[in-house]
Enzyme design. Sequence first.
Site, PDB file in Angstrom:
ATOM      1  N   LYS A 160     -32.939  21.259  28.389  1.00  0.00           N
ATOM      2  CA  LYS A 160     -31.568  20.929  27.985  1.00  0.00           C
ATOM      3  C   LYS A 160     -31.547  20.816  26.466  1.00  0.00           C
ATOM      4  O   LYS A 160     -31.962  19.809  25.887  1.00  0.00           O
ATOM      5  CB  LYS A 160     -31.093  19.600  28.586  1.00  0.00           C
ATOM      6  CG  LYS A 160     -29.599  19.392  28.306  1.00  0.00           C
ATOM      7  CD  LYS A 160     -29.149  17.948  28.436  1.00  0.00           C
ATOM      8  CE  LYS A 160     -29.126  17.208  27.127  1.00  0.00           C
ATOM      9  NZ  LYS A 160     -28.273  17.763  26.057  1.00  0.00           N
ATOM     10  N   GLU A 235     -40.215  10.991  21.475  1.00  0.00           N
ATOM     11  CA  GLU A 235     -40.421  11.199  20.048  1.00  0.00           C
ATOM     12  C   GLU A 235     -39.126  10.763  19.366  1.00  0.00           C
ATOM     13  O   GLU A 235     -38.136  11.473  19.393  1.00  0.00           O
ATOM     14  CB  GLU A 235     -40.697  12.695  19.816  1.00  0.00           C
ATOM     15  CG  GLU A 235     -41.099  13.004  18.417  1.00  0.00           C
ATOM     16  CD  GLU A 235     -42.221  12.097  17.991  1.00  0.00           C
ATOM     17  OE1 GLU A 235     -42.016  11.377  17.004  1.00  0.00           O
ATOM     18  OE2 GLU A 235     -43.261  12.065  18.670  1.00  0.00           O
ATOM     19  N   CYS A 269     -36.886  13.826  11.398  1.00  0.00           N
ATOM     20  CA  CYS A 269     -37.440  12.510  11.776  1.00  0.00           C
ATOM     21  C   CYS A 269     -38.416  12.046  10.724  1.00  0.00           C
ATOM     22  O   CYS A 269     -38.660  10.862  10.576  1.00  0.00           O
ATOM     23  CB  CYS A 269     -38.221  12.594  13.077  1.00  0.00           C
ATOM     24  SG  CYS A 269     -37.334  13.364  14.373  1.00  0.00           S
ATOM     25  N   GLU A 370     -32.224   4.259  10.506  1.00  0.00           N
ATOM     26  CA  GLU A 370     -32.329   5.708  10.309  1.00  0.00           C
ATOM     27  C   GLU A 370     -30.944   6.285  10.042  1.00  0.00           C
ATOM     28  O   GLU A 370     -30.039   6.139  10.859  1.00  0.00           O
ATOM     29  CB  GLU A 370     -32.951   6.373  11.540  1.00  0.00           C
ATOM     30  CG  GLU A 370     -33.245   7.836  11.310  1.00  0.00           C
ATOM     31  CD  GLU A 370     -34.022   8.485  12.458  1.00  0.00           C
ATOM     32  OE1 GLU A 370     -33.680   8.215  13.624  1.00  0.00           O
ATOM     33  OE2 GLU A 370     -34.954   9.258  12.186  1.00  0.00           O
TER      34      GLU A 370
HETATM   35  C1  UN1 Z   1     -38.689  16.416  13.292  1.00  0.00           C
HETATM   36  O1  UN1 Z   1     -38.029  16.120  12.313  1.00  0.00           O
HETATM   37  O2  UN1 Z   1     -38.375  16.013  14.416  1.00  0.00           O
HETATM   38  O3  UN1 Z   1     -43.347  17.613   9.672  1.00  0.00           O
HETATM   39  C2  UN1 Z   1     -39.860  17.329  13.252  1.00  0.00           C
HETATM   40  C3  UN1 Z   1     -42.199  18.067   9.663  1.00  0.00           C
HETATM   41  C4  UN1 Z   1     -41.866  19.213  10.591  1.00  0.00           C
HETATM   42  C5  UN1 Z   1     -41.426  18.695  11.920  1.00  0.00           C
HETATM   43  C6  UN1 Z   1     -40.341  17.660  11.880  1.00  0.00           C
HETATM   44  N1  UN1 Z   1     -43.012  20.045  10.729  1.00  0.00           N
HETATM   45  O4  UN1 Z   1     -41.322  17.628   8.935  1.00  0.00           O
END
Ligand code: UN1
Length: 479
Positions: A160, A235, A269, A370
């Site tokens: 999804k 995650e 992230c 965040e």
């Molecule tokens: C994400 O933001 O969920 O290290 C992944 C990094 C990328 C992956 C980010 N290779 O910023």
Amino acid sequence: MAATAETFESTSPADGETIGVFPRMGVDEVDRAVATAKEAFASWRLVPAPKRGEILYRFAHILEQEKAALTDLMTHEMGKVRAEAGGDVQEAIDITYYMAGEGRRLFGQTTPSELPDKWNMSIRTPVGVVGAITPWNFPIAIPSWKLIPALVCGNTVVLKPATDTPALATRFVELLHEAGMPDGVVNIVHGGGSDVGDRMVRHPDIRVITLTGSRETGVKVLAAGADTLKHVHLELGGKNAIIVMNDADLDLAVDGIVWSAFGTSGQRCTAASRVIAHEKVYDTLQTRLVERVEKLRLGPGWEDDTEIGPVINRAALEKIDSYTKIGSDEGARLLTGGEIATEGDLARGHFYRPTIFADVEPGMRIAQEEIFGPTTALIKVRDLDEAISVSNGIKFGLSSSIFTRDVNAAFRAMRDLEAGITYVNAGTIGAEVHLPFGGTKDTGNGHREAGQAALDVFTEWKSIYVDYSGKLQRAQIDD
Ligand code: UN1
């Protein structure tokens, strides 16, 4: 097609252009997709892993051929700039080559037995149907981090994707089929979290849920998955900091901060949404960052001279802007940015000016929550101990970084930063696919994706004992 016959549009965050129209699915479509995946599992798990790997090698090759087209589509549908969109696709290529090779490894263990004429070993076995719920910010890379290891291990999948990037996910699945993935092994469902996602999380025939999303969603998914004792891989968020010590190479630190805070418009992230600077370099750093950031060119990702693309949608733009108000109300000092960019064609999209706050206190909301946008907070500290404690003083634990030339400081940071990832003399972004990716504390629930660690999410260990003595031998009792 959707039984409900409802549809939704995917539009470009840069100019509102329609990218495509997709069926808005519901519970029935999820149930059908899960039933198909369950049926396909019966045969896919028995396909020799090296053969599963061969299909994935072909997929990696197809991704390479399609890289330019996927990159271009990503600049339109998700909005990131061309170089980064290419990197997103490359990350998928990298993990696919890496995991295709697992088809010829998937190592287990053999160990001696405590009894004579007895053989002990452990093997990895697939879990069953995997439900993957993926975000829009890495619309090709993140589905690949989840699907490719799941598939090489012998699982089947229901994907999804985020409703902001359905065209890219649809193309991703089409290409998997082009590579020779048998029917039913990979299934896609489109729709929102509250109906489609929720059904997946509760479906008794989905054994693993892998989610990349917000902390809030993660908590809901974990709770909803409890009734069916699902394996839940989460995650979640980050509030990552770059520490700049007084002995740092400041040119390098500025490059690292600009890239990590404003790359992908801060929508990673792993983005650096805090900069923790030693008091001796704090003022210089402020000036140099503002100088650099004010030169960044905003625009659509597909234009070659664009450095900062749009943010994903109107709601994100408003959330980011609300944090500017929160920061100012809390008493932080706005150095630059802090507004929606509307000049010329930018008004057609969702553009936010790169924003830096100074004089931020570690406990302020802009230093704790965040934001997921191009906003970073400068915090002044006196020494390494304070820097590490401020860096750790948040609920998340994804990425972390220190710029220093002092090897002792670097090693202390490597040991003491509470995060799944630590960079030395590099910013907080740029993880490679063959190391574990994920975080401590509220960033997840103890799992990692990518690297060997991903195999633990998508397999169950089976321990096997073969007694070839021809007689009853009792472990822990007979000699
Ligand atoms: C994400 O933001 O969920 O290290 C992944 C990094 C990328 C992956 C980010 N290779 O910023």
